[in-house]
Enzyme design. Structure first.
Site, mmCIF file in Angstrom:
data_model
loop_
_atom_site.group_PDB
_atom_site.id
_atom_site.type_symbol
_atom_site.label_atom_id
_atom_site.label_comp_id
_atom_site.label_asym_id
_atom_site.label_seq_id
_atom_site.Cartn_x
_atom_site.Cartn_y
_atom_site.Cartn_z
ATOM 1 N N ASN A 1 43.331 30.677 50.388
ATOM 2 C CA ASN A 1 42.397 31.776 50.610
ATOM 3 C C ASN A 1 41.042 31.158 50.940
ATOM 4 O OD1 ASN A 1 41.019 31.217 48.130
ATOM 5 N ND2 ASN A 1 42.502 32.456 47.005
ATOM 6 N N LYS B 1 47.055 43.794 52.434
ATOM 7 C CA LYS B 1 45.780 43.109 52.160
ATOM 8 C C LYS B 1 45.809 41.754 52.839
ATOM 9 C CE LYS B 1 44.734 41.397 47.971
ATOM 10 N NZ LYS B 1 44.611 41.606 46.526
ATOM 11 N N LYS C 1 43.317 38.050 53.661
ATOM 12 C CA LYS C 1 42.188 37.251 53.224
ATOM 13 C C LYS C 1 41.105 37.214 54.289
ATOM 14 C CE LYS C 1 44.115 36.209 49.363
ATOM 15 N NZ LYS C 1 43.563 36.733 48.102
ATOM 16 N N GLU D 1 37.454 43.324 48.625
ATOM 17 C CA GLU D 1 37.800 42.755 47.303
ATOM 18 C C GLU D 1 37.040 41.485 46.962
ATOM 19 O OE1 GLU D 1 41.973 42.769 46.443
ATOM 20 O OE2 GLU D 1 41.909 40.824 45.434
ATOM 21 N N HIS E 1 45.821 42.486 39.594
ATOM 22 C CA HIS E 1 46.125 41.289 40.386
ATOM 23 C C HIS E 1 47.485 40.752 39.933
ATOM 24 C CE1 HIS E 1 46.216 36.828 40.148
ATOM 25 N NE2 HIS E 1 45.811 36.887 41.395
HETATM 26 MG MG MG Z 1 42.106 38.871 45.051
#
Ligand code: MG
Length: 385
Positions: free
Chosen positions: A19, A178, A180, A235, A318
């Site tokens: 990430n 989702k 990154k 996020e 998470h």
């Molecule tokens: Mg996260």
């Protein structure tokens, strides 16, 4: 009934995804087994837990501090009305530890305490969501909303790869996603977001995750670009403990903000609720029981959220794995993350868990059903042999 042994091993994560901040190529996870003197079908009943994903294995803390305290405790002091008393387990494992500084210790106890929830569900011969629902006075759901968390940065990356990844999730029954951001330039990340939007159709189905990387100016540079896209959420924008920064961003960004996966205690979440500008009815919380002392502490965290005017449907823990699926359905939380392709052997679900229409249904194996996940089973066999 008593504990015969408690064992822990560290299991490496497979793959080399990244990430904005970390590469997971060197990450591992603590797997714990609690072995009892209860014999069923000729074998001892064993509870398994792990400390979610993302904070490394905690072998030393488990081996040197937490496990010896439980093994030396009066066995009766750990028992509850039904099975083991998880609050007593957590309190005993933390004997002589100072408050505050909720770091790796919180993940170590997370793995250990969750193994007792698996154990209690197996002793009651029921799936863990049923045990969890009863313990927290909830009627468990038979399914949970689920979204596919992916869109990592790969050594061999490209917009076509990202788009194909999301199309694969759609084919697998997901309808929310989702990806990154923050691991490339703003211009390149916007190309990634546009490619993802081509696959998923609308911003309401796509969240982005900066993994705590941005300062205020960077946060707002991205914020100005993505605000018109109506994304599902933005996020972990800045440092997870910088509540003033989160408050400043929430005052300047109209879309939903999600955070909390790197807060490991009720006290930290209280600060988030008091000082970070989180907005009821809009923002999302991602605290994860496996990283925050286990489910006993996590239950306190959810109660605190509600006392501050937030609905438990704002909780999307998470960690896309079987343990959190049972917690989400048992406690009626907002939904689950899923890692369809990453963080093996812990990420994702067993083949019996049905995914479709944006929902996932837990299977009815006793406990968390970790034994039904084919690539996790060999590790469970190894630790309990
Ligand atoms: Mg996260």
């Amino acid at each position: 009934m008593k504990i015969v042994d408690i064992r822990q091993i560290s299991v490496p994560l497979e793959g080399a995804v990244s990430n904005a901040v970390v590469s997971f190529a060197e990450h591992d996870v603590s797997l714990v087994a609690v072995i009892t003197d209860v014999i069923r079908a000729g074998k001892p009943v064993v509870g398994y837990g792990f400390n979610s994903i993302g904070r490394f294995a905690q072998s030393g803390i488990l081996r040197d501090r937490l496990i010896p305290r439980l093994l030396s405790a009066d066995p009766a002091s750990l028992l509850g009305a039904q099975g083991f008393d998880c609050e007593a387990v957590a309190r005993t494992a933390l004997r002589n530890e100072k408050p505050g500084g909720h770091g790796d210790r919180a993940a170590a106890l997370g793995a250990l305490e969750l193994a007792f929830w698996d154990l209690n569900a197996k002793l009651a011969d029921e799936p863990a969501y049923a045990t969890i629902g009863r313990a927290f006075g909830r009627t468990p759901s038979d399914k949970a909303a689920v979204y596919a968390a992916g869109g990592y940065y790969y050594p061999e990356d490209g917009l076509d790869r990202l788009k194909a990844e999301l199309e694969g999730y759609i084919a697998a029954g997901f309808d929310a996603f989702k990806i990154k951001i923050g691991g490339a330039s703003l211009a390149d990340d916007m190309k990634r977001i546009q490619a993802a939007l081509q696959a998923c159709g609308t911003g309401a189905r796509l969240a982005v995750d900066a993994n705590g990387r941005f300062d205020f100016d960077t946060a707002m540079a991205y914020g100005r670009e993505i605000e018109p896209l109506g994304l599902r959420w933005y996020e972990e924008i800045g440092d997870p403990l910088d509540y003033a920064l989160n408050a400043k961003i929430s005052a300047n960004y109209a879309g939903a903000i999600a955070t909390g996966e790197n807060l490991f205690s009720t006290a930290d979440v209280r600060n988030l609720l008091n000082f970070a500008g989180m907005r009821p009815g809009k923002d999302i919380f991602q605290m994860d029981a496996g990283l925050s002392y286990g489910l006993t502490e996590f239950g306190r965290i959810i109660a605190l959220m509600e006392a501050h005017g937030f609905d438990r449907a704002a909780s999307y823990p998470h960690g896309g794995h079987l343990i959190n699926l049972h917690i989400v359905t048992g406690m009626n939380l907002g939904g689950c993350e899923a890692y369809p392709t990453v963080f093996q052997p812990f990420g994702g679900y067993s083949p019996q868990c049905e995914i479709g229409g944006g929902f996932i249904r837990p299977a009815d194996h006793p406990g968390f059903g970790l034994e039904a996940k084919p690539n996790l089973k060999p590790h469970l066999d190894k630790i309990s042999a």
